[in-house]
Scaffold this active site. Structure first.
Site, PDB file in Angstrom:
ATOM      1  N   ILE A  22       0.849  -1.194   0.000  1.00 25.85           N
ATOM      2  CA  ILE A  22       0.000   0.000   0.000  1.00 25.85           C
ATOM      3  C   ILE A  22       0.891   1.253   0.000  1.00 25.85           C
ATOM      4  CG2 ILE A  22      -1.704   1.293   1.342  1.00 25.85           C
ATOM      5  CD1 ILE A  22      -2.825  -1.409   2.306  1.00 25.85           C
ATOM      6  N   VAL A  68      11.569  -0.260  12.923  1.00 24.07           N
ATOM      7  CA  VAL A  68      10.887   0.566  13.936  1.00 24.07           C
ATOM      8  C   VAL A  68      10.918  -0.032  15.343  1.00 24.07           C
ATOM      9  CG1 VAL A  68       9.367   1.745  12.290  1.00 24.07           C
ATOM     10  CG2 VAL A  68       8.611  -0.412  13.356  1.00 24.07           C
ATOM     11  N   TYR A 158      -8.133 -12.379  12.447  1.00 25.60           N
ATOM     12  CA  TYR A 158      -7.318 -11.148  12.438  1.00 25.60           C
ATOM     13  C   TYR A 158      -6.695 -10.949  13.836  1.00 25.60           C
ATOM     14  CZ  TYR A 158      -5.965  -6.533  10.700  1.00 25.60           C
ATOM     15  OH  TYR A 158      -5.255  -5.432  10.276  1.00 25.60           O
ATOM     16  N   LYS A 165      -4.518  -2.779  15.877  1.00 24.35           N
ATOM     17  CA  LYS A 165      -5.116  -1.692  15.076  1.00 24.35           C
ATOM     18  C   LYS A 165      -6.006  -0.804  15.947  1.00 24.35           C
ATOM     19  CE  LYS A 165      -3.416  -2.582  10.951  1.00 24.35           C
ATOM     20  NZ  LYS A 165      -2.221  -1.814  10.531  1.00 24.35           N
TER      21      LYS A 165
HETATM   22  P1  NAD Z   1       3.224  -4.955   3.149  1.00 23.92           P
HETATM   23  O1  NAD Z   1       3.703  -6.274   3.638  1.00 23.92           O
HETATM   24  O2  NAD Z   1       3.544  -4.576   1.773  1.00 23.92           O
HETATM   25  O3  NAD Z   1       3.705  -3.792   4.129  1.00 23.92           O
HETATM   26  C1  NAD Z   1       3.970  -3.980   5.500  1.00 23.92           C
HETATM   27  C2  NAD Z   1       5.276  -3.275   5.779  1.00 23.92           C
HETATM   28  O4  NAD Z   1       5.567  -3.314   7.194  1.00 23.92           O
HETATM   29  C3  NAD Z   1       6.468  -3.923   5.061  1.00 23.92           C
HETATM   30  O5  NAD Z   1       7.110  -2.979   4.236  1.00 23.92           O
HETATM   31  C4  NAD Z   1       7.384  -4.321   6.192  1.00 23.92           C
HETATM   32  O6  NAD Z   1       8.763  -4.179   5.873  1.00 23.92           O
HETATM   33  C5  NAD Z   1       6.975  -3.313   7.263  1.00 23.92           C
HETATM   34  N1  NAD Z   1       7.486  -3.727   8.581  1.00 23.92           N
HETATM   35  C6  NAD Z   1       7.201  -4.850   9.274  1.00 23.92           C
HETATM   36  N2  NAD Z   1       7.954  -4.882  10.398  1.00 23.92           N
HETATM   37  C7  NAD Z   1       8.704  -3.741  10.401  1.00 23.92           C
HETATM   38  C8  NAD Z   1       9.677  -3.213  11.278  1.00 23.92           C
HETATM   39  N3  NAD Z   1      10.053  -3.850  12.411  1.00 23.92           N
HETATM   40  N4  NAD Z   1      10.239  -2.005  10.979  1.00 23.92           N
HETATM   41  C9  NAD Z   1       9.887  -1.335   9.864  1.00 23.92           C
HETATM   42  N5  NAD Z   1       8.980  -1.800   8.969  1.00 23.92           N
HETATM   43  C10 NAD Z   1       8.405  -2.994   9.247  1.00 23.92           C
HETATM   44  O7  NAD Z   1       1.629  -5.010   3.365  1.00 23.92           O
HETATM   45  P2  NAD Z   1       0.513  -3.874   3.262  1.00 23.92           P
HETATM   46  O8  NAD Z   1      -0.761  -4.613   3.130  1.00 23.92           O
HETATM   47  O9  NAD Z   1       0.897  -2.862   2.260  1.00 23.92           O
HETATM   48  O10 NAD Z   1       0.517  -3.252   4.717  1.00 23.92           O
HETATM   49  C11 NAD Z   1       0.709  -1.875   4.976  1.00 23.92           C
HETATM   50  C12 NAD Z   1      -0.226  -1.417   6.087  1.00 23.92           C
HETATM   51  O11 NAD Z   1      -1.568  -1.469   5.609  1.00 23.92           O
HETATM   52  C13 NAD Z   1      -0.204  -2.271   7.336  1.00 23.92           C
HETATM   53  O12 NAD Z   1      -0.332  -1.453   8.472  1.00 23.92           O
HETATM   54  C14 NAD Z   1      -1.428  -3.150   7.169  1.00 23.92           C
HETATM   55  O13 NAD Z   1      -1.919  -3.635   8.402  1.00 23.92           O
HETATM   56  C15 NAD Z   1      -2.366  -2.114   6.564  1.00 23.92           C
HETATM   57  N6  NAD Z   1      -3.560  -2.642   5.927  1.00 23.92           N
HETATM   58  C16 NAD Z   1      -3.470  -3.616   4.979  1.00 23.92           C
HETATM   59  C17 NAD Z   1      -4.627  -4.106   4.401  1.00 23.92           C
HETATM   60  C18 NAD Z   1      -4.564  -5.207   3.370  1.00 23.92           C
HETATM   61  O14 NAD Z   1      -5.576  -5.854   3.111  1.00 23.92           O
HETATM   62  N7  NAD Z   1      -3.437  -5.441   2.736  1.00 23.92           N
HETATM   63  C19 NAD Z   1      -5.872  -3.604   4.775  1.00 23.92           C
HETATM   64  C20 NAD Z   1      -5.944  -2.601   5.732  1.00 23.92           C
HETATM   65  C21 NAD Z   1      -4.776  -2.134   6.308  1.00 23.92           C
END
Ligand code: NAD
Length: 263
Positions: A22, A68, A158, A165
């Site tokens: 995202i 982080v 979840y 969240k």
């Molecule tokens: P993604 O796996 O592409 O992104 C998640 C990111 O978190 C990765 O880049 C990863 O490197 C990073 N991360 C994890 N541990 C970390 C750490 N210790 N330090 C720094 N970075 C760290 O997946 P995404 O779906 O793009 O997720 C991005 C956000 O969107 C998340 O918060 C996820 O919960 C939220 N989200 C996703 C969805 C979905 O359906 N994909 C829906 C709603 C919300």
């Protein structure tokens, strides 16, 4: 200076893992609206992958390591940003993590250590990053994070991520209050399900996608760039009076209380 809703703005994008992230969709929309961007990465594998994406698509954008869970890494990341820029206008927080084992079966089995880790990476990181970013936002700013409906209602499997969240969304409100007198806004986007690396960790995602398309008022799935467009709105001056908000970008799914009874 380029045109666009974010022309002249400088922003940090944390959370690109690959081209399905995202955060990557947000970065592309922000760049298209004229923003200058810098990125983080975590570990050697992502350094290569994110580096390749930037080389191909945004050769002027820089990146630096930032896990982080480490205060030291956060400090070094912002020291690097300060060397390059005297200020920033926005920060995108698109980071979450939970042990895959805890995203199947029941919430009640979550071990203490895994609970702490999920909350640390997925919620506390917004607090730590906002604290580091705010001093660089001397002309006001905008911070946007990504959340999911599992914070508000039970989404089976979840589990601990829903609890993380909920903490993240509450943090958005408290941070909005803390930083409001400085003109820094803090908001979340509650995105519907998207096929990303993180989403693949949640067991039963395939069923969730098909059910979603039946239930959401728009009766279709979501595209990552629709989340990104809403992020642009929250990062831009168009949303200048919006803070402490959780904006649902989910084809209306959250509006439904019951479904299937009119078939
Ligand atoms: P993604 O796996 O592409 O992104 C998640 C990111 O978190 C990765 O880049 C990863 O490197 C990073 N991360 C994890 N541990 C970390 C750490 N210790 N330090 C720094 N970075 C760290 O997946 P995404 O779906 O793009 O997720 C991005 C956000 O969107 C998340 O918060 C996820 O919960 C939220 N989200 C996703 C969805 C979905 O359906 N994909 C829906 C709603 C919300």
């Amino acid at each position: 200076m380029s045109n666009g809703l974010l022309a002249g703005k400088r922003g940090l994008v944390l959370g690109v893992a690959n081209n399905k992230s995202i955060a990557w969709a947000c970065a592309q929309s922000c760049a298209a609206q004229g923003a200058e961007l810098k990125f983080n990465y975590v570990g050697d594998a992502l350094e290569k992958r994110v580096g390749k994406l930037l080389n191909e698509h945004m050769p002027k954008a820089g990146m630096f390591s930032c896990d982080v869970t480490s205060d030291d890494e956060i400090e070094k990341f912002f020291a690097w940003v300060r060397e390059e820029w005297d200020g920033i206008d926005f920060l995108i927080h698109s980071i979450a993590y939970a042990d895959r084992e805890d995203l199947k079966d029941q919430y009640i089995t979550t071990p203490r250590k895994n609970f702490a880790m999920a909350l640390d990476i997925s919620a506390y990181s917004l607090v730590a990053l906002s604290r580091a970013a705010a001093p660089m936002m001397s002309d006001g700013g905008s911070i946007v994070t990504m959340t999911y409906y599992g914070a508000e209602k039970v989404i089976p499997r979840y589990n601990v991520m829903g609890v993380a969240k909920a903490a993240l969304e509450a943090s958005v409100r408290y941070l909005a209050y803390d930083l409001g007198d400085q003109g820094v806004r803090v908001n979340a986007i509650s995105a519907g399900p998207l096929k990303t690396l993180s989403a693949s960790a949640i067991s039963g995602m395939r069923k969730m996608f098909s059910r979603y398309n039946e239930v959401a008022p728009l009766r279709r799935s979501l595209e990552a760039d629709e989340v990104a467009q809403s992020a642009v709105y929250l990062l831009s001056d168009l949303s200048s009076a919006v803070t402490g908000e959780v904006l649902h970008v989910d084809c209306g799914y959250h509006a439904m209380g019951m479904y299937g009874i009119d078939e």
